[in-house]
Design a protein around this motif. Structure first.
Motif, PDB file in Angstrom:
ATOM      1  N   TYR A  30      52.410  51.756  29.892  1.00  0.00           N
ATOM      2  CA  TYR A  30      52.178  51.859  28.454  1.00  0.00           C
ATOM      3  C   TYR A  30      52.232  53.334  28.055  1.00  0.00           C
ATOM      4  CZ  TYR A  30      50.949  47.011  27.570  1.00  0.00           C
ATOM      5  OH  TYR A  30      51.003  45.647  27.408  1.00  0.00           O
ATOM      6  N   ALA A 305      57.458  44.098  34.497  1.00  0.00           N
ATOM      7  CA  ALA A 305      56.371  43.770  33.580  1.00  0.00           C
ATOM      8  C   ALA A 305      56.363  42.263  33.355  1.00  0.00           C
ATOM      9  CB  ALA A 305      56.541  44.492  32.253  1.00  0.00           C
ATOM     10  N   ASN A 308      51.138  39.001  32.346  1.00  0.00           N
ATOM     11  CA  ASN A 308      49.819  39.599  32.541  1.00  0.00           C
ATOM     12  C   ASN A 308      49.751  40.993  31.934  1.00  0.00           C
ATOM     13  OD1 ASN A 308      51.427  40.743  34.829  1.00  0.00           O
ATOM     14  ND2 ASN A 308      49.478  41.773  35.253  1.00  0.00           N
ATOM     15  N   ASP A 309      50.902  41.647  31.765  1.00  0.00           N
ATOM     16  CA  ASP A 309      50.955  42.979  31.147  1.00  0.00           C
ATOM     17  C   ASP A 309      51.037  42.891  29.620  1.00  0.00           C
ATOM     18  OD1 ASP A 309      51.157  44.605  33.631  1.00  0.00           O
ATOM     19  OD2 ASP A 309      53.028  43.494  33.860  1.00  0.00           O
ATOM     20  N   LEU A 310      51.827  41.948  29.121  1.00  0.00           N
ATOM     21  CA  LEU A 310      51.994  41.745  27.678  1.00  0.00           C
ATOM     22  C   LEU A 310      52.095  40.246  27.441  1.00  0.00           C
ATOM     23  CD1 LEU A 310      52.429  43.005  24.838  1.00  0.00           C
ATOM     24  CD2 LEU A 310      54.893  42.919  25.318  1.00  0.00           C
ATOM     25  N   VAL A 311      51.008  39.654  26.962  1.00  0.00           N
ATOM     26  CA  VAL A 311      50.947  38.197  26.861  1.00  0.00           C
ATOM     27  C   VAL A 311      51.424  37.673  25.510  1.00  0.00           C
ATOM     28  CG1 VAL A 311      48.575  37.998  25.972  1.00  0.00           C
ATOM     29  CG2 VAL A 311      49.491  36.225  27.510  1.00  0.00           C
ATOM     30  N   PHE A 373      47.812  46.231  26.236  1.00  0.00           N
ATOM     31  CA  PHE A 373      46.957  46.430  27.407  1.00  0.00           C
ATOM     32  C   PHE A 373      45.623  45.707  27.255  1.00  0.00           C
ATOM     33  CE2 PHE A 373      43.906  48.317  30.194  1.00  0.00           C
ATOM     34  CZ  PHE A 373      44.608  48.474  31.373  1.00  0.00           C
ATOM     35  N   SER A 376      45.750  42.341  28.602  1.00  0.00           N
ATOM     36  CA  SER A 376      46.362  42.208  29.923  1.00  0.00           C
ATOM     37  C   SER A 376      45.333  41.702  30.934  1.00  0.00           C
ATOM     38  CB  SER A 376      46.972  43.533  30.375  1.00  0.00           C
ATOM     39  OG  SER A 376      45.977  44.517  30.578  1.00  0.00           O
ATOM     40  N   SER A 377      45.827  41.248  32.078  1.00  0.00           N
ATOM     41  CA  SER A 377      44.960  40.671  33.098  1.00  0.00           C
ATOM     42  C   SER A 377      45.508  41.006  34.490  1.00  0.00           C
ATOM     43  CB  SER A 377      44.896  39.148  32.934  1.00  0.00           C
ATOM     44  OG  SER A 377      46.109  38.544  33.352  1.00  0.00           O
ATOM     45  N   ARG A 384      46.841  46.131  37.004  1.00  0.00           N
ATOM     46  CA  ARG A 384      47.244  46.403  35.629  1.00  0.00           C
ATOM     47  C   ARG A 384      47.948  47.760  35.508  1.00  0.00           C
ATOM     48  NH1 ARG A 384      41.815  44.844  32.460  1.00  0.00           N
ATOM     49  NH2 ARG A 384      40.943  45.765  34.354  1.00  0.00           N
TER      50      ARG A 384
END
Length: 412
Positions: A30, A305, A308-311, A373, A376-377, A384
Motif C-alpha cells: 500500500y 495481492a 485478504n489484501d483488498l476485499v 488495509f 485486510s486479513s 498482511r
C-alpha cells in the motif's frame, strides 16, 4: 485530484517512482500520498468555512498511525467505532475533545475508556446503550456528553451493504424513540445531551439525500428545543463518494454550500465524518504478476495481492481501476485479475481490458486508500501487506510487512 501520475512512462507517487518503492519494499504494497490526504481534508475544511464546524476523519477508512497523525496536525477530529480506534487516535496525538464515538455495539470497557479520555461525545444508537452509558458514567462520577443517532429513513441510493439510514438498517433511532431518549438524558445527572447525529450511507454520489436528511434533523432540533433540549452539535456523518470508475460525485464545496443554505443562521456546530472521500484516492495497492493462465473460456492474470489484501471487489463487486506501473503500449485483452487464495471470489477485477502482461510486472490498483488495509486479513495464513507513506520526495515505512512469526505471535 490526487498525486499519483504518469511521467516519462512511469507511475509516480508525488516525487517518488512507484517502481523504486516496489524494489525497496516488495509487494503487495500500500502506498499513500500525504499531499493528496492533505488536499482532500483541506477541501472539506474549506467547504464549511463560515460555519462553526469540525471535520472528523472516519478512522475505519484508514487507521494507520502515520496518516492519523498527519490529519490530527492539520486540525482534524476523529470519528471512531471501537476502543481500538480510540487507542490509535490517542497514540497519534489527536485531541480527544475532537473525537466522536459511533457504533451500535459499544462495550462497557470501551465506554469507560472513552469517558476517561474525555472525548467530545458518544453518538448513541439505542435506548439500552444510553442507559448503559448513564450507569457507567455515574459509577465513574463523570458526565457523559451524548448525541443521539437519528435514523431518518432516507434512501442514500448506494450499495445496500453500505446503506445505513433506512428503517430496515440496524443504525440509530427513529424520532419517536429518540425524543424519549433525549428527555431521559436531560433528566439524568450524569448525561448531557449536546448533539444530534445522522449518517445515511457511504459512497453517495448525490447531495439530495444529504439535504433531505438534514431538513428532517433541523425540524427535530426545533421540536426538541421547545421541550427544553438544546442541540449544539449537528453531526451529519460522512459518505460523500469518490471516483472509482465513472462516478461523478459532488465536490465537498457543493455539499458545504447545500449545508450552509439549509442550516441558515442557526447556532450549531456542524460535524462531518468523511473517510473514503479523504483517504480513498490518497492510496494505491501495488501488486506483481506471478503467472498468466489461459483456459478455453478465460484469460487469468494471477497476482500476489488477494482478497485478504483488498476485499472490496469480492465483498461489494466494487470496481478499482488497475494500470501498469510501467506501461509498455501493448494491445489490451480481456482478463480476470485474481489472487492466490483458494476461493473463486478471490479477484481484483473480472473481464477487465488490460494489456498483455508478463510475469514479474507490477500493477497499481487505484483508489485503495480507504477500506483497503483496514479490511485486510491473514486469511490463508498470508502476512498482511506493508504500508508506505510518501511526502514529496521522501518515503517512510508506515507499517512493516508482517512475517510468519507475526502470524503465530499470539498463539500457544
Amino acid at each position: 485530484m490526487d498525486y499519483f501520475e504518469y511521467r516519462d512512462g512511469q507511475l509516480w507517487a508525488e516525487e517518488v517512482r512507484v517502481a523504486d518503492l516496489v524494489e525497496q519494499y516488495g509487494t503487495p504494497l500500500y502506498v499513500y500520498s500525504a499531499r493528496t490526504l492533505a488536499r482532500h481534508f483541506t477541501a472539506f475544511d474549506a467547504a464549511l468555512d463560515g460555519l462553526d464546524h469540525l471535520i472528523c476523519f472516519s478512522v475505519k477508512a484508514n487507521s494507520n498511525l502515520s496518516l492519523l497523525r498527519q490529519l490530527g496536525e492539520l486540525g482534524a477530529g476523529m470519528d471512531i467505532v471501537s476502543g481500538g480506534e480510540l487507542y490509535r487516535v490517542l497514540k497519534a496525538g489527536v485531541d480527544p475533545h475532537k473525537v466522536v464515538f459511533s457504533g451500535v455495539g459499544k462495550q462497557d470497557h470501551e465506554i469507560r475508556e472513552a469517558l476517561t479520555a474525555d472525548i467530545l461525545m458518544f453518538n448513541v444508537e439505542s435506548s439500552q446503550e444510553l442507559e448503559r452509558i448513564g450507569r457507567i458514567a455515574e459509577k465513574m462520577q463523570t458526565v457523559a456528553c451524548i448525541s443521539i443517532r437519528i435514523n431518518p429513513d432516507v434512501d442514500p441510493q448506494t450499495h445496500p451493504y453500505i446503506s445505513t439510514g433506512l428503517k430496515k438498517n440496524k443504525f440509530g433511532m427513529d424520532m419517536l424513540e429518540a425524543t424519549g431518549a433525549y428527555l431521559m438524558a436531560k433528566r439524568h445527572a450524569f448525561l448531557e445531551p449536546v448533539g444530534m447525529d445522522c449518517h445515511i450511507g457511504s459512497q453517495l454520489t448525490q447531495i439530495g439525500p444529504f439535504v433531505e436528511a438534514l431538513e428532517k434533523l433541523l425540524t427535530f432540533v426545533d421540536r426538541l428545543g421547545s421541550s427544553g433540549v438544546t442541540i449544539h452539535y449537528l453531526d451529519l456523518g460522512g459518505g460523500l463518494g469518490i471516483t472509482y470508475h465513472d462516478e461523478l460525485p459532488p465536490l465537498p464545496a457543493d455539499l458545504g454550500k447545500a449545508i450552509a443554505e439549509t442550516v441558515g443562521r442557526r447556532e450549531l456546530t456542524i460535524i462531518l465524518e468523511p473517510g473514503r472521500a479523504i483517504a480513498g484516492n490518497a492510496g494505491i495497492l501495488v501488486t506483481r504478476v506471478i503467472f498468466t493462465k489461459k483456459t478455453p473460456v478465460k484469460h487469468f492474470v494471477i497476482v500476489d495481492a488477494a482478497m485478504n489484501d483488498l476485499v472490496r471487489p469480492s465483498l461489494y463487486g466494487a470496481y478499482h481501476r488497475i494500470r501498469e506501473v510501467h506501461p509498455r503500449g501493448r494491445e489490451p485483452m480481456k482478463v480476470d485479475v485474481v489472487g492466490p487464495i483458494c476461493e473463486s471470489t478471490d479477484f481484483l477485477a473480472q473481464d477487465r481490458l488490460l494489456p498483455g502482461l508478463a510475469v514479474g510486472e507490477a500493477l497499481a490498483v487505484f483508489s485503495a486508500g480507504a477500506y483497503g488495509f483496514t479490511m485486510s486479513s491473514q486469511y490463508n495464513s498470508r502476512p498482511r501487506a506493508a504500508e508506505v507513506r510518501v511526502d514529496g520526495d521522501h518515503a517512510i515505512l508506515a507499517r512493516r510487512r508482517e512475517t510468519y512469526d507475526d502470524l503465530i505471535a499470539l498463539e500457544e
